[in-house]
Design a protein around this motif. Structure first.
Motif, PDB file in Angstrom:
ATOM      1  N   THR A 218       0.164  -0.551   2.825  1.00  0.00           N
ATOM      2  CA  THR A 218       1.373  -0.866   2.056  1.00  0.00           C
ATOM      3  C   THR A 218       1.456  -0.012   0.798  1.00  0.00           C
ATOM      4  O   THR A 218       2.526   0.513   0.450  1.00  0.00           O
ATOM      5  CB  THR A 218       1.386  -2.353   1.672  1.00  0.00           C
ATOM      6  OG1 THR A 218       1.339  -3.148   2.857  1.00  0.00           O
ATOM      7  CG2 THR A 218       2.647  -2.697   0.890  1.00  0.00           C
ATOM      8  N   ILE A 219       0.338   0.139   0.099  1.00  0.00           N
ATOM      9  CA  ILE A 219       0.314   0.959  -1.119  1.00  0.00           C
ATOM     10  C   ILE A 219       0.671   2.404  -0.787  1.00  0.00           C
ATOM     11  O   ILE A 219       1.440   3.053  -1.501  1.00  0.00           O
ATOM     12  CB  ILE A 219      -1.066   0.878  -1.789  1.00  0.00           C
ATOM     13  CG1 ILE A 219      -1.313  -0.535  -2.317  1.00  0.00           C
ATOM     14  CG2 ILE A 219      -1.184   1.887  -2.929  1.00  0.00           C
ATOM     15  CD1 ILE A 219      -2.726  -0.759  -2.834  1.00  0.00           C
ATOM     16  N   PHE A 220       0.130   2.921   0.319  1.00  0.00           N
ATOM     17  CA  PHE A 220       0.426   4.311   0.673  1.00  0.00           C
ATOM     18  C   PHE A 220       1.898   4.490   1.024  1.00  0.00           C
ATOM     19  O   PHE A 220       2.510   5.495   0.642  1.00  0.00           O
ATOM     20  CB  PHE A 220      -0.439   4.760   1.854  1.00  0.00           C
ATOM     21  CG  PHE A 220      -0.129   6.157   2.300  1.00  0.00           C
ATOM     22  CD1 PHE A 220      -0.606   7.246   1.584  1.00  0.00           C
ATOM     23  CD2 PHE A 220       0.663   6.395   3.404  1.00  0.00           C
ATOM     24  CE1 PHE A 220      -0.310   8.543   1.968  1.00  0.00           C
ATOM     25  CE2 PHE A 220       0.966   7.683   3.803  1.00  0.00           C
ATOM     26  CZ  PHE A 220       0.478   8.765   3.081  1.00  0.00           C
ATOM     27  N   PHE A 221       2.475   3.538   1.743  1.00  0.00           N
ATOM     28  CA  PHE A 221       3.887   3.659   2.112  1.00  0.00           C
ATOM     29  C   PHE A 221       4.765   3.730   0.868  1.00  0.00           C
ATOM     30  O   PHE A 221       5.677   4.561   0.784  1.00  0.00           O
ATOM     31  CB  PHE A 221       4.300   2.476   2.994  1.00  0.00           C
ATOM     32  CG  PHE A 221       5.768   2.438   3.313  1.00  0.00           C
ATOM     33  CD1 PHE A 221       6.338   3.398   4.127  1.00  0.00           C
ATOM     34  CD2 PHE A 221       6.587   1.446   2.789  1.00  0.00           C
ATOM     35  CE1 PHE A 221       7.698   3.377   4.408  1.00  0.00           C
ATOM     36  CE2 PHE A 221       7.937   1.413   3.070  1.00  0.00           C
ATOM     37  CZ  PHE A 221       8.504   2.383   3.878  1.00  0.00           C
ATOM     38  N   TRP A 222       4.505   2.857  -0.112  1.00  0.00           N
ATOM     39  CA  TRP A 222       5.300   2.883  -1.332  1.00  0.00           C
ATOM     40  C   TRP A 222       5.003   4.117  -2.177  1.00  0.00           C
ATOM     41  O   TRP A 222       5.874   4.595  -2.909  1.00  0.00           O
ATOM     42  CB  TRP A 222       5.058   1.602  -2.125  1.00  0.00           C
ATOM     43  CG  TRP A 222       5.910   0.488  -1.611  1.00  0.00           C
ATOM     44  CD1 TRP A 222       5.633  -0.369  -0.592  1.00  0.00           C
ATOM     45  CD2 TRP A 222       7.206   0.127  -2.087  1.00  0.00           C
ATOM     46  NE1 TRP A 222       6.675  -1.238  -0.386  1.00  0.00           N
ATOM     47  CE2 TRP A 222       7.654  -0.966  -1.302  1.00  0.00           C
ATOM     48  CE3 TRP A 222       8.033   0.607  -3.099  1.00  0.00           C
ATOM     49  CZ2 TRP A 222       8.893  -1.567  -1.500  1.00  0.00           C
ATOM     50  CZ3 TRP A 222       9.260  -0.001  -3.301  1.00  0.00           C
ATOM     51  CH2 TRP A 222       9.669  -1.065  -2.512  1.00  0.00           C
ATOM     52  N   PHE A 223       3.799   4.637  -2.075  1.00  0.00           N
ATOM     53  CA  PHE A 223       3.457   5.912  -2.711  1.00  0.00           C
ATOM     54  C   PHE A 223       4.385   7.008  -2.206  1.00  0.00           C
ATOM     55  O   PHE A 223       4.916   7.815  -2.987  1.00  0.00           O
ATOM     56  CB  PHE A 223       1.992   6.223  -2.405  1.00  0.00           C
ATOM     57  CG  PHE A 223       1.575   7.652  -2.631  1.00  0.00           C
ATOM     58  CD1 PHE A 223       1.602   8.210  -3.895  1.00  0.00           C
ATOM     59  CD2 PHE A 223       1.120   8.420  -1.571  1.00  0.00           C
ATOM     60  CE1 PHE A 223       1.192   9.519  -4.103  1.00  0.00           C
ATOM     61  CE2 PHE A 223       0.706   9.725  -1.764  1.00  0.00           C
ATOM     62  CZ  PHE A 223       0.749  10.274  -3.037  1.00  0.00           C
ATOM     63  N   CYS A 224       4.605   7.040  -0.893  1.00  0.00           N
ATOM     64  CA  CYS A 224       5.505   8.044  -0.304  1.00  0.00           C
ATOM     65  C   CYS A 224       6.966   7.741  -0.619  1.00  0.00           C
ATOM     66  O   CYS A 224       7.738   8.643  -0.964  1.00  0.00           O
ATOM     67  CB  CYS A 224       5.304   8.103   1.210  1.00  0.00           C
ATOM     68  SG  CYS A 224       3.673   8.644   1.733  1.00  0.00           S
ATOM     69  N   LEU A 225       7.354   6.470  -0.499  1.00  0.00           N
ATOM     70  CA  LEU A 225       8.747   6.079  -0.669  1.00  0.00           C
ATOM     71  C   LEU A 225       9.229   6.331  -2.099  1.00  0.00           C
ATOM     72  O   LEU A 225      10.311   6.891  -2.318  1.00  0.00           O
ATOM     73  CB  LEU A 225       8.900   4.595  -0.313  1.00  0.00           C
ATOM     74  CG  LEU A 225      10.331   4.076  -0.127  1.00  0.00           C
ATOM     75  CD1 LEU A 225      10.970   4.724   1.087  1.00  0.00           C
ATOM     76  CD2 LEU A 225      10.318   2.555   0.026  1.00  0.00           C
ATOM     77  N   ALA A 226       8.433   5.920  -3.096  1.00  0.00           N
ATOM     78  CA  ALA A 226       8.835   6.102  -4.498  1.00  0.00           C
ATOM     79  C   ALA A 226       8.552   7.506  -4.989  1.00  0.00           C
ATOM     80  O   ALA A 226       9.191   7.970  -5.944  1.00  0.00           O
ATOM     81  CB  ALA A 226       8.102   5.081  -5.374  1.00  0.00           C
TER      82      ALA A 226
END
Length: 303
Positions: A186-194
């Motif tokens: 989850t942290i990695f996905f938001w790292f990419c998204l933001a």
């Protein structure tokens, strides 16, 4: 959690950081190779590819295992993405302007900065042994990447690498803060998204034509995906200061991978530096943990 289970958890986290170091090293070497010469990928191009591929791979993983997506602390998730986006574009910019070894040397100051920040953010007090191991690993890394003579100027490439180190140290503490509420995917996905909106303005130059170079760019993105997830997972079991010791293996891996891929040859200082860095990691790991207070069992007198 029992002591044996906790020991296994920490051992697994250390292995995850070894894997993360190898993947980060491969990412940096491939990025350096792709940015050479006219018509190659710019720092902005590689940053966009890295975030876009990372987000798409994350969505595929969440489709296969929907329970993995469990966002909780949205403020920190967005903060991680914004700071991470700046790290990526600044580091790729440094790799495009200065040698990979020099960029790696400056960027990999971030574990030391992260350790200092963790004192104020989490009240972590690293032991003397852990600090000694970190110092030894850092000196070894300096020998490897500097070949014993650190002749660093101050230009745009050096400034970009130093700025990337500052934002990376901030990101490390943000990740540590989130691991109690959010998992690594989850942290990695938001790292990419933001992070994607942060790097998009740096990718306005004409893109390279489709060809073999795009395979290398995909390799950069997938290496970064594996490295980030492994590192984030490890922060759930280790303190920032202990993780900092293990992260000093990253420039060693980067240097070793640069031999076959970039044609760089090691000298005696590099060999000695590698030995010193590995010894520092081993010492910091073996002696760096604080001893738990001894529990004295009180046996009641016989009735």
């Amino acid at each position: 959690m029992s002591q044996a289970a906790e020991a296994r958890r920490r051992a697994l986290a250390r292995l995850e950081l070894v894997g993360s170091a190898l993947c980060f090293g491969l990412m940096a070497v491939l990025a350096r190779r792709l940015s050479r010469g006219p018509g190659g990928f710019t720092a902005g191009h590689l940053s966009v590819v890295r975030f876009a591929v990372g987000a798409l791979v994350s969505l595929v993983v969440f489709r296969i295992r929907p329970t993995l997506y469990r966002p909780s602390n949205y403020r920190l998730l967005v903060s991680r993405g914004l700071s991470g986006g700046l790290v990526v574009v600044l580091y790729f910019a440094a790799l495009a302007r200065i040698p990979a070894g020099e960029a790696g040397l400056l960027y990999n100051l971030f574990p030391i900065l992260a350790t200092g920040m963790s004192f104020f953010t989490f009240g972590e007090r690293p032991t003397v042994h852990l600090l000694a191991g970190l110092l030894a690993a850092t000196l070894g890394m300096a020998l490897v990447l500097g070949e014993g003579a650190l002749r660093l100027g101050v230009g745009w490439g050096e400034a970009a690498a130093l700025a990337a180190a500052v934002f990376a140290a901030t990101s490390a503490n943000v990740i540590r803060a989130m691991r109690g509420t959010d998992n690594a995917p989850t942290i990695f996905f938001w790292f990419c998204l933001a992070g994607l909106p942060v790097v998009l303005p740096f990718a306005l130059d004409p893109w390279p034509a489709l060809g073999p170079a795009w395979t290398g760019a995909l390799g950069v993105a997938l290496s970064a995906f594996a490295a980030q997830v492994l590192m984030t997972q490890a922060y759930g079991a280790l303190s920032v200061s202990e993780a900092a010791v293990w992260l000093q293996l990253t420039p060693i891996a980067q240097y070793g991978l640069a031999l076959p891929l970039l044609g760089e040859k090691p000298g005696l200082p590099a060999v000695l530096g590698t030995a010193l860095a590995v010894a520092g990691v081993a010492y910091g790991t073996a002696r760096g943990s604080r001893r738990a207070a001894r529990v004295v069992e009180v046996v009641p007198p016989p009735a």
